[in-house]
Design a protein around this motif. Sequence first.
Motif, short mmCIF file in Angstrom:
data_model
loop_
_atom_site.label_atom_id
_atom_site.label_comp_id
_atom_site.label_asym_id
_atom_site.label_seq_id
_atom_site.Cartn_x
_atom_site.Cartn_y
_atom_site.Cartn_z
N LEU A 84 0.82 -1.20 0.00
CA LEU A 84 0.00 0.00 0.00
C LEU A 84 0.87 1.27 0.00
O LEU A 84 0.62 2.21 -0.76
N ILE A 85 1.89 1.27 0.84
CA ILE A 85 2.76 2.44 0.95
C ILE A 85 3.53 2.67 -0.35
O ILE A 85 3.66 3.80 -0.83
N ALA A 86 4.04 1.58 -0.93
CA ALA A 86 4.83 1.70 -2.16
C ALA A 86 3.99 2.29 -3.29
O ALA A 86 4.46 3.14 -4.06
N LEU A 87 2.74 1.86 -3.39
CA LEU A 87 1.86 2.37 -4.44
C LEU A 87 1.43 3.80 -4.15
O LEU A 87 1.39 4.65 -5.04
N GLU A 88 1.10 4.09 -2.90
CA GLU A 88 0.61 5.42 -2.53
C GLU A 88 1.69 6.48 -2.71
O GLU A 88 1.39 7.61 -3.14
N PHE A 180 -5.93 -3.37 11.80
CA PHE A 180 -5.44 -2.86 10.52
C PHE A 180 -6.24 -3.43 9.35
O PHE A 180 -6.69 -2.69 8.46
N LEU A 181 -6.44 -4.73 9.34
CA LEU A 181 -7.12 -5.38 8.23
C LEU A 181 -8.58 -4.96 8.12
O LEU A 181 -9.13 -4.85 7.02
N ALA A 182 -9.22 -4.71 9.27
CA ALA A 182 -10.61 -4.26 9.23
C ALA A 182 -10.72 -2.92 8.51
O ALA A 182 -11.64 -2.69 7.72
N LYS A 183 -9.77 -2.03 8.78
CA LYS A 183 -9.79 -0.73 8.10
C LYS A 183 -9.45 -0.88 6.62
O LYS A 183 -10.03 -0.17 5.78
N LEU A 184 -8.54 -1.77 6.30
CA LEU A 184 -8.23 -2.01 4.88
C LEU A 184 -9.44 -2.58 4.16
O LEU A 184 -9.79 -2.11 3.06
N ALA A 185 -10.08 -3.57 4.75
CA ALA A 185 -11.25 -4.18 4.12
C ALA A 185 -12.39 -3.17 3.96
O ALA A 185 -13.14 -3.22 2.97
N ALA A 186 -12.51 -2.25 4.91
CA ALA A 186 -13.56 -1.22 4.85
C ALA A 186 -13.16 -0.04 3.98
O ALA A 186 -13.96 0.88 3.78
N ARG A 187 -11.93 -0.06 3.48
CA ARG A 187 -11.38 1.04 2.64
C ARG A 187 -11.39 2.36 3.40
O ARG A 187 -11.69 3.41 2.84
N PRO A 190 -6.05 5.88 5.14
CA PRO A 190 -5.85 7.16 4.44
C PRO A 190 -5.10 6.99 3.12
O PRO A 190 -3.95 7.43 2.97
N LEU A 191 -5.76 6.38 2.16
CA LEU A 191 -5.15 6.06 0.87
C LEU A 191 -6.04 6.57 -0.26
O LEU A 191 -7.25 6.70 -0.11
N SER A 192 -5.44 6.77 -1.41
CA SER A 192 -6.19 7.20 -2.58
C SER A 192 -7.01 6.04 -3.14
O SER A 192 -6.69 4.87 -2.93
N ALA A 193 -8.04 6.38 -3.89
CA ALA A 193 -8.85 5.36 -4.55
C ALA A 193 -8.00 4.55 -5.51
O ALA A 193 -8.20 3.33 -5.67
N GLU A 194 -7.03 5.19 -6.14
CA GLU A 194 -6.16 4.49 -7.09
C GLU A 194 -5.31 3.43 -6.40
O GLU A 194 -5.11 2.34 -6.94
N THR A 195 -4.84 3.72 -5.21
CA THR A 195 -4.06 2.72 -4.48
C THR A 195 -4.90 1.50 -4.16
O THR A 195 -4.45 0.36 -4.33
N LEU A 200 -5.64 -4.06 -4.13
CA LEU A 200 -6.49 -5.17 -3.69
C LEU A 200 -6.42 -6.39 -4.60
O LEU A 200 -6.38 -7.52 -4.11
N PRO A 201 -6.40 -6.22 -5.93
CA PRO A 201 -6.25 -7.42 -6.77
C PRO A 201 -4.94 -8.17 -6.54
O PRO A 201 -4.89 -9.40 -6.71
N ILE A 202 -3.90 -7.45 -6.15
CA ILE A 202 -2.62 -8.10 -5.85
C ILE A 202 -2.79 -9.05 -4.67
O ILE A 202 -2.18 -10.13 -4.63
N MET A 203 -3.62 -8.67 -3.71
CA MET A 203 -3.77 -9.42 -2.46
C MET A 203 -4.81 -10.52 -2.53
O MET A 203 -4.98 -11.28 -1.58
N LEU A 204 -5.52 -10.61 -3.66
CA LEU A 204 -6.53 -11.65 -3.83
C LEU A 204 -5.89 -13.02 -3.82
O LEU A 204 -4.96 -13.29 -4.57
N GLU A 205 -6.41 -13.90 -2.97
CA GLU A 205 -5.86 -15.24 -2.85
C GLU A 205 -6.72 -16.28 -3.55
O GLU A 205 -6.23 -17.15 -4.26
N LYS A 206 -8.02 -16.22 -3.32
CA LYS A 206 -8.93 -17.16 -3.98
C LYS A 206 -10.35 -16.62 -3.89
O LYS A 206 -10.64 -15.73 -3.09
N SER A 207 -11.24 -17.19 -4.70
CA SER A 207 -12.63 -16.75 -4.67
C SER A 207 -13.53 -17.90 -5.09
O SER A 207 -13.07 -18.89 -5.68
N GLY A 208 -14.79 -17.77 -4.77
CA GLY A 208 -15.80 -18.74 -5.16
C GLY A 208 -17.11 -18.02 -5.38
O GLY A 208 -17.15 -16.79 -5.43
N GLU A 209 -18.18 -18.77 -5.48
CA GLU A 209 -19.48 -18.16 -5.75
C GLU A 209 -19.91 -17.29 -4.56
O GLU A 209 -20.20 -17.80 -3.48
N GLY A 210 -19.91 -16.00 -4.75
CA GLY A 210 -20.36 -15.08 -3.72
C GLY A 210 -19.31 -14.70 -2.69
O GLY A 210 -19.62 -13.95 -1.76
#
Length: 284
Positions: A84-88, A180-187, A190-195, A200-210
């Motif tokens: 997050l810091i590197a991108l911001e 920390f993670l609760a604030k990240l998940a809730a967006r 103090p980060l830009s929308a672009e960050t 977030l796609p970088i941090m995606l590990e797996k997904s399923g239906e819903g």
Amino acid sequence: MAKAGWHPAYLLLAAFAVVLSACQSPVVSATGNLDHILENQALSPDVAALVIYRLEDERVWTSSGDRPAERFVAASTSKIPHTLIALETGAVSGPDELFEWDGEVRFVPGWNESQDFATAFRRSTVWIYQTITPRIGSATLGDWLAKFDFGNANTGDADDIQTYWLKGPLEISAHEQIGFLAKLAARTLPLSAETYTQALPIMLEKSGEGWTLYGKTGWTSVKGETDIGWYVGWLEQTAGEAPGTYAFALNMNMRGDNPPLQKRRAAVHEALIAIGALEAPADP
């Protein structure tokens, strides 16, 4: 479906409330106990901590004892705030920035080649993050970690710029990871929308239906100290029995008889199933 049992754990919740006060969220007066999840992995609250927090109703499930509030070296879980810091700050141009391998053969095969920033996060490529942290600087990193309430936010001296998250002094507890993670998940960091869009796609590990799961493992090994393994992240569930957003954090002592990846992820996934956040896998 089996449910996590309920018991009054007021001391744990009092400590937890301090951490989550940064989220400006009240904490409920009861918590689900997860000791049996650890026991199923041949662990105990003395050697492991597991905490899950649901953002929508501030419900907490946790293992017992003092360990959820105990700080340990952050290890590669720090790659979440570092990314997050590197991108911001612009220290990295984006997920596609390419880092050329220096030819040094390291013990993880996936590190021994050129790769982009997104790949470096998923492979936990240490040398790339050791290239990035000096670009940002110790003072700036410490300031951002403090803004994030990421543990003690301690980046050490100038000489620690490439190691402070690997062997200390940067330390964090399972409770603080959740805050920390609760604030990240809730967006709400103090980060830009672009960050957020890039990170977030970088941090995606797996997904399923819903559902979508974001996560990062970590493992710290300091000579003369017990190795510590981590698995942290959050689950976004829009369907199922108990939809919601669940931040989770697990740490554990690492031993030769504890296969690290299996136990870290297995315990968290079993706990998410037990509380109804994920469906149990279908019988073969």
